[in-house]
Design an enzyme around this catalytic site. Structure first.
Site, PDB file in Angstrom:
ATOM      1  CB  THR A 178       6.372  -3.563  -3.363  1.00 27.72           C
ATOM      2  OG1 THR A 178       5.891  -4.730  -2.708  1.00 27.72           O
ATOM      3  CG2 THR A 178       5.277  -3.069  -4.288  1.00 27.72           C
ATOM      4  N   GLY A 230       4.880  -2.654   2.000  1.00 28.68           N
ATOM      5  CA  GLY A 230       4.963  -3.027   3.416  1.00 28.68           C
ATOM      6  C   GLY A 230       4.247  -4.350   3.641  1.00 28.68           C
ATOM      7  N   GLY A 232       1.883  -6.844   3.597  1.00 28.08           N
ATOM      8  CA  GLY A 232       0.623  -6.829   2.864  1.00 28.08           C
ATOM      9  C   GLY A 232      -0.597  -7.222   3.671  1.00 28.08           C
TER      10      GLY A 232
HETATM   11  N1  ASP Z   1       3.307  -5.353   0.095  1.00 25.11           N
HETATM   12  C1  ASP Z   1       4.115  -6.447  -0.393  1.00 25.11           C
HETATM   13  C2  ASP Z   1       3.445  -7.736   0.009  1.00 25.11           C
HETATM   14  O1  ASP Z   1       3.021  -7.859   1.122  1.00 25.11           O
HETATM   15  C3  ASP Z   1       5.510  -6.430   0.087  1.00 25.11           C
HETATM   16  C4  ASP Z   1       6.205  -5.099   0.160  1.00 25.11           C
HETATM   17  O2  ASP Z   1       5.687  -4.115  -0.277  1.00 25.11           O
HETATM   18  O3  ASP Z   1       7.302  -5.022   0.674  1.00 25.11           O
HETATM   19  O4  ASP Z   1       3.430  -8.641  -0.784  1.00 25.11           O
END
Ligand code: ASP
Length: 319
Positions: A178, A230, A232
């Site tokens: 992200t 992370g 989500g």
């Molecule tokens: N938070 C994002 C999602 O779950 C992914 C990430 O931040 O790595 O889509």
């Protein structure tokens, strides 16, 4: 680190490639992209612009960079195409805008801004978001514009692990990422912005925390601004970004205490990769994460930038 009177912090996701997978020159390019993102936001703040403009500008640079999982270089769904999520929030008045499962908007964060400013919605999804962005005059691209060889290879690796029943062993960087930014401007206003392709091999229609205000993105003047990265689903269930603000507001915790409690205590129980960048009302920036690396950076009013992907933080003198 406290960087009064104005400052911006960014992250490029806690699903950073393992250090040995790129050579030093390639890592230098990733850091250069982080620096370019910081400078884009910093120039806005230096010129007296609002934190909201700064976080949008910083995120656009990372969306346009192949190095991060947002915009060009975004993760792929299990169907092999892209669905993008983005949100931003203005700490001045709690106004917010977001798009999810967008397929043809070159810079989803610009569309999130347009939703905030030119609609009476907070969140627009799918083809409605694409059509709205087009009506607002934002650049459109074919869905294939977002695809890179690295993400194709990552999707193949993740799907192979799924077939073999070894998904837990898939590398963090192949699975997700992200980008995000938080800022404090010269007037003391706070803002947050986050943009993502989500998880590689995600089900079509799956929406993560990024475009959910309070989960992956939150800003409130006088308190803090937060952008998360992370798994989500867990960030949504724990309403992480807002929880950080609530800990400052009601429990009297510092930004460092609140963010560390979320990443290393509350989220630790879920066994997920997690990280965030956050800034408080005084301009203090923190970047806690629990994975082997998280692309990140911060810069204050003196123009000295700090960028990192793993343990070593690189200082870049002002030009
Ligand atoms: N938070 C994002 C999602 O779950 C992914 C990430 O931040 O790595 O889509």
């Amino acid at each position: 680190m406290n960087l009064n009177p104005f400052a911006i912090g960014i992250h490029g996701g806690c699903g950073t490639l393992e250090e040995e997978r790129l050579n030093p020159q390639q890592w230098a390019l990733v850091r250069a992209a982080l620096h370019a993102s910081l400078l884009a936001g910093w120039r806005v703040l230096r010129d007296g612009g609002p934190a909201l403009d700064a976080v949008e500008a910083a995120v656009v640079v990372m969306e346009d960079s192949e190095h991060f999982n947002a915009g060009h270089g975004a993760a792929l769904t299990s169907a092999g195409d892209h669905e993008l999520d983005a949100a931003l929030m203005d700490g001045r008045d709690a106004r917010a805008g977001a798009v999810c499962a967008a397929r043809t908007i070159r810079n989803p964060i610009r569309a999130a801004r347009a939703v905030m400013e030119h609609s009476d919605c907070v969140l627009l999804c799918g083809s409605a978001a694409d059509a709205f962005a087009a009506r607002c005059g934002l650049a459109g691209v074919p869905n294939s514009y977002f695809t890179t060889e690295r993400r194709r290879a990552a999707l193949a690796a993740v799907q192979e692990h799924a077939r073999a029943g070894t998904s837990a062993q898939a590398s963090e960087s192949d699975r997700h990422g992200t980008v995000g930014a938080v800022a404090r401007d010269q007037a003391g206003n706070l803002a947050a912005a986050t943009s993502t392709g989500g998880f590689n091999d995600k089900a079509p229609g799956r929406i993560g925390d990024t475009p959910i205000i309070g989960a992956g993105t939150y800003a409130s003047n006088g308190v803090c601004a937060v952008s998360c990265t992370g798994r989500g689903e867990i960030f949504m269930r724990e309403v992480v970004a807002h929880e950080v603000a609530a800990r400052l507001r009601y429990a009297g915790q510092t930004l460092d205490e609140a963010t560390r409690a979320m990443v290393f205590d509350v989220l630790a129980g879920y066994d997920i990769g997690a990280g965030m960048v956050a800034i408080d009302a005084a301009g203090t920036i923190v970047t806690p994460y629990n994975t082997t690396g998280m692309a990140r950076g911060w810069i204050g009013s003196d123009g000295v930038a700090f960028v990192a992907t793993h343990g070593t933080v690189h200082r870049i003198e002002a030009a």
